[in-house]
Design a protein around this motif. Structure first.
Motif, PDB file in Angstrom:
ATOM      1  N   GLU A 191      53.456  79.179  91.578  1.00 27.62           N
ATOM      2  CA  GLU A 191      53.216  79.979  92.128  1.00 27.62           C
ATOM      3  C   GLU A 191      54.332  80.921  92.862  1.00 27.62           C
ATOM      4  O   GLU A 191      55.580  80.168  92.207  1.00 27.62           O
ATOM      5  CB  GLU A 191      52.430  79.657  93.709  1.00 27.62           C
ATOM      6  CG  GLU A 191      51.194  78.586  93.453  1.00 27.62           C
ATOM      7  CD  GLU A 191      50.845  78.117  94.450  1.00 27.62           C
ATOM      8  OE1 GLU A 191      51.443  78.777  95.710  1.00 27.62           O
ATOM      9  OE2 GLU A 191      49.629  77.126  94.955  1.00 27.62           O
ATOM     10  N   GLY A 192      53.809  82.127  93.391  1.00 28.23           N
ATOM     11  CA  GLY A 192      55.649  82.948  93.686  1.00 28.23           C
ATOM     12  C   GLY A 192      55.986  83.437  92.542  1.00 28.23           C
ATOM     13  O   GLY A 192      55.396  83.850  91.382  1.00 28.23           O
ATOM     14  N   ARG A 193      57.432  83.644  92.572  1.00 29.44           N
ATOM     15  CA  ARG A 193      58.403  84.394  91.625  1.00 29.44           C
ATOM     16  C   ARG A 193      57.964  83.204  90.176  1.00 29.44           C
ATOM     17  O   ARG A 193      58.452  83.609  89.032  1.00 29.44           O
ATOM     18  CB  ARG A 193      59.371  84.748  91.391  1.00 29.44           C
ATOM     19  CG  ARG A 193      59.939  83.586  92.400  1.00 29.44           C
ATOM     20  CD  ARG A 193      61.534  83.716  92.934  1.00 29.44           C
ATOM     21  NE  ARG A 193      62.179  82.339  93.082  1.00 29.44           N
ATOM     22  CZ  ARG A 193      63.233  83.067  94.275  1.00 29.44           C
ATOM     23  NH1 ARG A 193      63.926  83.922  93.669  1.00 29.44           N
ATOM     24  NH2 ARG A 193      64.378  82.123  94.023  1.00 29.44           N
ATOM     25  N   GLU A 194      57.748  82.176  90.438  1.00 33.81           N
ATOM     26  CA  GLU A 194      58.010  81.221  89.105  1.00 33.81           C
ATOM     27  C   GLU A 194      56.481  81.401  87.879  1.00 33.81           C
ATOM     28  O   GLU A 194      57.020  81.500  87.288  1.00 33.81           O
ATOM     29  CB  GLU A 194      58.444  79.342  89.743  1.00 33.81           C
ATOM     30  CG  GLU A 194      59.038  79.396  90.533  1.00 33.81           C
ATOM     31  CD  GLU A 194      59.878  79.782  89.836  1.00 33.81           C
ATOM     32  OE1 GLU A 194      60.224  79.229  87.646  1.00 33.81           O
ATOM     33  OE2 GLU A 194      61.430  79.724  89.961  1.00 33.81           O
ATOM     34  N   SER A 195      56.020  81.824  89.198  1.00 36.13           N
ATOM     35  CA  SER A 195      54.731  81.813  87.890  1.00 36.13           C
ATOM     36  C   SER A 195      54.290  83.346  87.549  1.00 36.13           C
ATOM     37  O   SER A 195      53.526  83.917  86.272  1.00 36.13           O
ATOM     38  CB  SER A 195      52.905  82.418  88.826  1.00 36.13           C
ATOM     39  OG  SER A 195      53.149  83.015  89.856  1.00 36.13           O
TER      40      SER A 195
END
Length: 397
Positions: A191-195
């Motif tokens: 989730e977030g910037r990792e996605s």
């Protein structure tokens, strides 16, 4: 005397020492004259030995770090102390010498040194054509290296390597079927910037370049020996402090360099285990820093209590007493020291131009006298006067 006390304490505990060591040259470049090898006991977080080596003693500046290590371990043997673990950087001479001379010592590598070197190579690869997609992954791959070592029990080096190599599949959005020792990723839904990171295309130039760097045989051998517990960050912190006492831009004699590193070690040990400061309401204090090495990224750090300068202050008093007791040239006009009184807190915050409130030993006139004495008589001891404004209240005896 302080070193003897520390070694006696460790001997009474009856445990194997966990040491962290690193070398420091007295000047930038590859032609240093002096090299100091610092050794810390990582569990106690104290400097227990510093070996100062001159380059012509060991055949060149490249060999100074290994020579300092040899002298230190020989000293420990004479004291009857056993070393269980040694954490260093990837110095090839030291690694080979420890493996052949002390096979019973577990030699591990500091994660920061390995991750730093790999990040530089990955950054260079990301500048190549069709490899720009690697740049957003640099920090994540570096963090993955830390996780591989910290999340694996001691002695399971093969599992560390298996976890490390799994990153090649992860960046291609493949999270299962990595291998026998580490079969699948254990993270949840991204989730977030990792996605939002762009996955690498299989068999693309960027994916092949990353796999070549990650699966390098030499790197994997180093990954095998990463330390998941103790690190040498405290040694790097001491070297940062040592710059305040012995800057690399100035040339010192052997005695002058030795005095400076010993005083720095006393000051470091005195303040190494400071507790975190708190506000009036009892809340822990933190600050936001922007280190140069992070290239603009913010870092949250604890705010520790103010350091003390008792050890350095005692050295200052001894220096002044020794200097004034020696004969001086007639051309040097020296005023007698005033009546000895303790330094007040108000005087500690005054500059040399303001002077002190009374006939104190470190007033403006006396400070100039002591400085002149050290310049003329004992240049090697002059470094202790650099901390005159920060020393704790002490008496001249």
């Amino acid at each position: 005397m302080r070193q003897t006390f520390l070694l006696g304490t460790f001997q009474a505990e009856g445990r194997d020492l966990v040491l962290g060591g690193d070398g420091r040259a007295d000047s930038p470049g590859h032609c240093a004259k002096f090299g100091s090898h610092t050794m810390l006991e990582l569990h106690a977080n104290v400097v227990i030995d510093i070996q100062l080596v001159q380059s012509n003693e060991c055949g060149g500046s490249y060999h100074m770090e290994k020579t300092g290590m040899e002298r230190f371990l020989a000293h420990l043997e004479r004291q009857g102390l056993a070393v269980g673990t040694m954490v260093t950087d990837r110095h090839r001479q030291i690694a080979k010498w420890l493996r052949e001379t002390y096979p019973h010592i577990e030699h591990l590598y500091d994660i920061w040194h390995v991750a730093k070197g790999f990040s530089k190579k990955l950054l260079a690869a990301s500048n190549e054509r069709e490899c720009q997609v690697l740049r957003p992954w640099i920090k994540s791959v570096s963090n993955h290296m830390y996780w591989c070592a910290v999340s694996t029990p001691s002695g399971e080096g093969a599992q560390i390597v298996a976890k490390w190599e799994s990153v090649v599949s992860h960046v291609q959005n493949v999270h299962t079927g990595h291998g026998d020792l580490f079969q699948s990723c254990i993270h949840g839904r991204l989730e977030g910037r990792e996605s939002h990171k762009k996955w690498l295309e299989p068999s693309s130039k960027a994916a092949v370049k990353l796999e070549t760097l990650v699966c390098n045989k030499t790197l994997c051998k180093d990954i095998l020996k990463l330390s998941g517990g103790s690190q040498t960050s405290a040694v790097e912190g001491f070297h940062s402090l040592l710059i305040q006492f012995a800057p690399k831009m100035y040339v010192f004699s052997y005695t002058g360099m030795l005095c400076r590193i010993l005083i720095a070690a006393l000051h470091f040990n005195e303040n190494a285990n400071r507790v975190q400061g708190v506000t009036k309401t009892g809340e822990a204090m933190y600050s936001i820093k922007y280190p140069k090495g992070r290239k603009g990224a913010a870092v949250l750090r604890r705010v520790l209590k103010s350091p003390t300068y008792v050890g350095a202050g005692v050295c200052l008093c001894v220096c002044v007493c020794v200097c004034v007791s020696l004969s001086l040239p007639d051309s040097l006009q020296v005023q007698p020291l005033p009546q000895v009184l303790p330094i007040t807190n108000q005087d500690l915050h005054k500059g040399p131009e303001e002077g002190c409130s009374g006939p104190l030993p470190f007033s403006s006139g006396c400070m100039c006298t002591a400085w002149s004495l050290c310049l003329c008589v004992r240049p090697s001891l002059m470094c202790v006067l650099l901390i005159v404004r920060r020393c704790s209240p002490v008496y001249l005896v």
